[in-house]
Design a protein around this motif. Structure first.
Motif, PDB file in Angstrom:
ATOM      1  N   ALA A   1       0.178  -4.977  85.398  1.00  0.00           N
ATOM      2  CA  ALA A   1       0.355  -5.051  83.965  1.00  0.00           C
ATOM      3  C   ALA A   1       1.132  -3.830  83.501  1.00  0.00           C
ATOM      4  CB  ALA A   1      -1.002  -5.091  83.263  1.00  0.00           C
ATOM      5  N   VAL A   2       1.971  -4.003  82.493  1.00  0.00           N
ATOM      6  CA  VAL A   2       2.734  -2.885  81.950  1.00  0.00           C
ATOM      7  C   VAL A   2       2.652  -2.918  80.436  1.00  0.00           C
ATOM      8  CG1 VAL A   2       4.349  -2.768  83.874  1.00  0.00           C
ATOM      9  CG2 VAL A   2       4.881  -4.229  81.929  1.00  0.00           C
ATOM     10  N   VAL A   3       2.941  -1.781  79.814  1.00  0.00           N
ATOM     11  CA  VAL A   3       2.977  -1.707  78.363  1.00  0.00           C
ATOM     12  C   VAL A   3       4.159  -0.841  77.969  1.00  0.00           C
ATOM     13  CG1 VAL A   3       1.432   0.280  78.260  1.00  0.00           C
ATOM     14  CG2 VAL A   3       1.654  -1.184  76.265  1.00  0.00           C
ATOM     15  N   SER A   4       4.825  -1.189  76.877  1.00  0.00           N
ATOM     16  CA  SER A   4       5.954  -0.415  76.390  1.00  0.00           C
ATOM     17  C   SER A   4       5.561   0.280  75.095  1.00  0.00           C
ATOM     18  CB  SER A   4       7.154  -1.333  76.144  1.00  0.00           C
ATOM     19  OG  SER A   4       8.251  -0.612  75.643  1.00  0.00           O
ATOM     20  N   THR A   5       5.753   1.592  75.053  1.00  0.00           N
ATOM     21  CA  THR A   5       5.401   2.335  73.845  1.00  0.00           C
ATOM     22  C   THR A   5       6.460   2.118  72.765  1.00  0.00           C
ATOM     23  OG1 THR A   5       6.539   4.321  74.603  1.00  0.00           O
ATOM     24  CG2 THR A   5       4.241   4.084  75.243  1.00  0.00           C
ATOM     25  N   GLY A  13       2.631   2.478  83.622  1.00  0.00           N
ATOM     26  CA  GLY A  13       1.681   1.683  84.380  1.00  0.00           C
ATOM     27  C   GLY A  13       0.325   1.669  83.703  1.00  0.00           C
ATOM     28  N   VAL A  14      -0.372   0.553  83.795  1.00  0.00           N
ATOM     29  CA  VAL A  14      -1.704   0.416  83.242  1.00  0.00           C
ATOM     30  C   VAL A  14      -2.684   0.242  84.399  1.00  0.00           C
ATOM     31  CG1 VAL A  14      -3.228  -0.994  81.824  1.00  0.00           C
ATOM     32  CG2 VAL A  14      -0.878  -0.585  81.102  1.00  0.00           C
ATOM     33  N   TYR A  15      -3.745   1.044  84.451  1.00  0.00           N
ATOM     34  CA  TYR A  15      -4.703   0.977  85.529  1.00  0.00           C
ATOM     35  C   TYR A  15      -6.019   0.342  85.098  1.00  0.00           C
ATOM     36  CZ  TYR A  15      -1.498   3.894  88.098  1.00  0.00           C
ATOM     37  OH  TYR A  15      -0.383   4.370  88.739  1.00  0.00           O
ATOM     38  N   ASP A  16      -6.241   0.193  83.825  1.00  0.00           N
ATOM     39  CA  ASP A  16      -7.454  -0.453  83.353  1.00  0.00           C
ATOM     40  C   ASP A  16      -7.149  -1.118  82.027  1.00  0.00           C
ATOM     41  OD1 ASP A  16     -10.024  -1.318  83.355  1.00  0.00           O
ATOM     42  OD2 ASP A  16     -10.891   0.563  82.638  1.00  0.00           O
ATOM     43  N   LEU A  17      -7.739  -2.274  81.797  1.00  0.00           N
ATOM     44  CA  LEU A  17      -7.453  -3.024  80.581  1.00  0.00           C
ATOM     45  C   LEU A  17      -8.635  -3.924  80.290  1.00  0.00           C
ATOM     46  CD1 LEU A  17      -5.298  -3.861  78.431  1.00  0.00           C
ATOM     47  CD2 LEU A  17      -4.604  -5.655  80.011  1.00  0.00           C
ATOM     48  N   VAL A  18      -9.082  -3.968  79.051  1.00  0.00           N
ATOM     49  CA  VAL A  18     -10.142  -4.867  78.631  1.00  0.00           C
ATOM     50  C   VAL A  18      -9.637  -5.675  77.444  1.00  0.00           C
ATOM     51  CG1 VAL A  18     -12.463  -5.055  77.691  1.00  0.00           C
ATOM     52  CG2 VAL A  18     -11.971  -3.324  79.414  1.00  0.00           C
ATOM     53  N   LEU A  39      -8.727  -4.981  85.950  1.00  0.00           N
ATOM     54  CA  LEU A  39      -8.551  -5.515  84.604  1.00  0.00           C
ATOM     55  C   LEU A  39      -9.642  -6.527  84.299  1.00  0.00           C
ATOM     56  CD1 LEU A  39      -4.715  -6.244  84.872  1.00  0.00           C
ATOM     57  CD2 LEU A  39      -5.849  -4.075  84.379  1.00  0.00           C
ATOM     58  N   CYS A  40     -10.049  -6.599  83.020  1.00  0.00           N
ATOM     59  CA  CYS A  40     -11.058  -7.568  82.605  1.00  0.00           C
ATOM     60  C   CYS A  40     -10.590  -8.311  81.367  1.00  0.00           C
ATOM     61  CB  CYS A  40     -12.393  -6.874  82.324  1.00  0.00           C
ATOM     62  SG  CYS A  40     -13.720  -8.036  81.882  1.00  0.00           S
ATOM     63  N   PHE A  41     -10.636  -9.640  81.427  1.00  0.00           N
ATOM     64  CA  PHE A  41     -10.275 -10.487  80.290  1.00  0.00           C
ATOM     65  C   PHE A  41     -11.551 -11.191  79.842  1.00  0.00           C
ATOM     66  CE2 PHE A  41      -6.535  -9.916  82.889  1.00  0.00           C
ATOM     67  CZ  PHE A  41      -5.568  -9.593  81.948  1.00  0.00           C
ATOM     68  N   GLY A  42     -12.122 -10.759  78.693  1.00  0.00           N
ATOM     69  CA  GLY A  42     -13.371 -11.333  78.222  1.00  0.00           C
ATOM     70  C   GLY A  42     -13.137 -12.328  77.111  1.00  0.00           C
ATOM     71  N   PHE A  43     -13.662 -13.538  77.294  1.00  0.00           N
ATOM     72  CA  PHE A  43     -13.445 -14.607  76.314  1.00  0.00           C
ATOM     73  C   PHE A  43     -14.708 -14.910  75.517  1.00  0.00           C
ATOM     74  CE2 PHE A  43     -10.820 -15.334  80.114  1.00  0.00           C
ATOM     75  CZ  PHE A  43      -9.575 -15.079  79.561  1.00  0.00           C
ATOM     76  N   LYS A  49     -12.932 -12.911  83.107  1.00  0.00           N
ATOM     77  CA  LYS A  49     -12.169 -13.011  84.348  1.00  0.00           C
ATOM     78  C   LYS A  49     -11.654 -11.632  84.737  1.00  0.00           C
ATOM     79  CE  LYS A  49      -8.261 -15.421  86.528  1.00  0.00           C
ATOM     80  NZ  LYS A  49      -9.055 -15.935  87.655  1.00  0.00           N
ATOM     81  N   CYS A  50     -11.841 -11.296  86.009  1.00  0.00           N
ATOM     82  CA  CYS A  50     -11.326 -10.030  86.529  1.00  0.00           C
ATOM     83  C   CYS A  50      -9.934 -10.237  87.115  1.00  0.00           C
ATOM     84  CB  CYS A  50     -12.242  -9.476  87.616  1.00  0.00           C
ATOM     85  SG  CYS A  50     -13.896  -9.007  87.040  1.00  0.00           S
ATOM     86  N   ALA A  51      -9.100  -9.217  87.021  1.00  0.00           N
ATOM     87  CA  ALA A  51      -7.764  -9.251  87.612  1.00  0.00           C
ATOM     88  C   ALA A  51      -7.432  -7.841  88.093  1.00  0.00           C
ATOM     89  CB  ALA A  51      -6.734  -9.738  86.595  1.00  0.00           C
ATOM     90  N   CYS A  52      -6.317  -7.721  88.801  1.00  0.00           N
ATOM     91  CA  CYS A  52      -5.896  -6.429  89.352  1.00  0.00           C
ATOM     92  C   CYS A  52      -4.473  -6.131  88.921  1.00  0.00           C
ATOM     93  CB  CYS A  52      -5.985  -6.443  90.886  1.00  0.00           C
ATOM     94  SG  CYS A  52      -7.638  -6.817  91.506  1.00  0.00           S
ATOM     95  N   GLU A  53      -4.094  -4.865  89.027  1.00  0.00           N
ATOM     96  CA  GLU A  53      -2.742  -4.479  88.660  1.00  0.00           C
ATOM     97  C   GLU A  53      -1.731  -5.137  89.595  1.00  0.00           C
ATOM     98  OE1 GLU A  53      -1.536  -0.391  89.789  1.00  0.00           O
ATOM     99  OE2 GLU A  53      -3.649  -0.134  90.254  1.00  0.00           O
ATOM    100  N   ASP A  54      -0.470  -5.154  89.187  1.00  0.00           N
ATOM    101  CA  ASP A  54       0.580  -5.811  89.955  1.00  0.00           C
ATOM    102  C   ASP A  54       0.599  -5.313  91.397  1.00  0.00           C
ATOM    103  OD1 ASP A  54       1.309  -7.178  87.727  1.00  0.00           O
ATOM    104  OD2 ASP A  54       3.023  -5.908  87.233  1.00  0.00           O
ATOM    105  N   GLY A  55       0.680  -6.264  92.332  1.00  0.00           N
ATOM    106  CA  GLY A  55       0.787  -5.922  93.741  1.00  0.00           C
ATOM    107  C   GLY A  55      -0.538  -5.760  94.451  1.00  0.00           C
TER     108      GLY A  55
END
Length: 282
Positions: A1-5, A13-18, A39-43, A49-55
């Motif tokens: 996952a990436v983010v642009s300021t 780079g993003v190492y954790d995301l909720v 990464l965690c996507f809470g609905f 759902k858990c996910a991981c950074e790219d690669g």
């Protein structure tokens, strides 16, 4: 996952995301009550759902963890074996080798390193995408009596204990720029381990019955555990560091126990009695 300021447009780079569903009350997201390593996507409270950074892939045995499943590397005299901690399944990393007395692992480069005591040389093995092993000699000259190895995964260097010269050796993974760091307080060094993140090394001396701590450049040697401590200390032949929890572990082959301590030597305690065998490496 990436983010642009917005201010700079720089991609970081993003190492954790909720991600939390705004319609759920505070503390009711699945991410609040379940632990994702990446990464965690809470609905909803029960839907996440858990996910991981790219690669990086999700663990095959645990959907909340990222990366490869943890394994224990162990060696016989002629092979190195990896055991999956969760499944108990053994996989042979490499066989047909000899004199293995110590094994280390470079976590960033996926390289297994071992000490060959018969040839007094340091070896490594990597694998290509097809699973083919590539065995290399890192260092084959200049070692008098090889006892143990460890890996500095930050600077890509291998450290070894030379009991003959009473020193710690350092060499790049490529085999370049070998050097020796003399152990000024050692008479019979018997084990060595690195605490890479804090740039600290530990070594044990069987004659002095003492565990020492020093900088990874060999500076500032100090005794942190001695034979006068509660458990006593006799002949330490195996030593390792838990890099995540800041703990030192060692095995005393005369007193027949495995012990642990904080990295400053405090809170030393026996965690396992060895009644049927002794640990030559760990």
């Amino acid at each position: 996952a990436v983010v642009s300021t917005q201010s700079t447009g720089m991609t970081i780079g993003v190492y954790d995301l909720v991600v939390v569903n705004a319609t759920e009350p505070d503390g009711q997201s699945g991410c609040e009550v379940n632990s994702c390593e990446g990464l965690c996507f809470g609905f909803s409270a029960l839907n996440y759902k858990c996910a991981c950074e790219d690669g990086v892939e999700i663990s095959q045995s645990n959907s909340s963890r990222c990366g490869q499943d943890p394994v224990i590397l162990r060696s016989t005299r002629d092979s190195i074996i990896a055991r999956d901690i969760h499944t108990g399944v053994d996989t042979t990393v490499i066989d047909g080798i000899s004199g293995v007395v110590s094994v280390a692992y470079h976590i960033r480069k996926d390289i297994t390193v071992w000490a060959d005591s018969l040839g007094d040389k340091i070896m490594s093995v990597t694998f290509d995408d097809a699973g083919n092993a590539e065995k290399k000699e890192i260092l084959v000259h200049g070692i008098e009596s090889l006892k143990s190895v460890d890996v500095d995964y930050i600077t890509d260097k291998v450290y070894w204990l030379d009991t003959g010269t009473k020193s710690i050796g350092v060499v790049h993974l490529t085999g370049s720029y070998p050097m020796l760091l003399p152990l000024h307080n050692a008479t019979s060094p018997s084990a060595m381990a690195l605490f890479v993140r804090e740039r600290v090394l530990f070594f044990a001396d069987s004659s002095l019955q003492t565990i020492f701590r020093a900088g990874m450049d060999g500076s500032a040697e100090e005794a942190i555990i001695t034979s006068t401590d509660t458990m006593g200390l006799s002949n330490v032949l195996a030593m390792t560091v838990d890099q995540q929890h800041n703990m030192l572990f060692w095995a005393d082959t005369n007193a027949d126990y495995v012990a642990s301590a904080n990295i400053d030597g405090s809170n030393a305690m026996i965690i396992q009695e060895l009644t049927t065998s002794y640990a030559a490496a760990m």
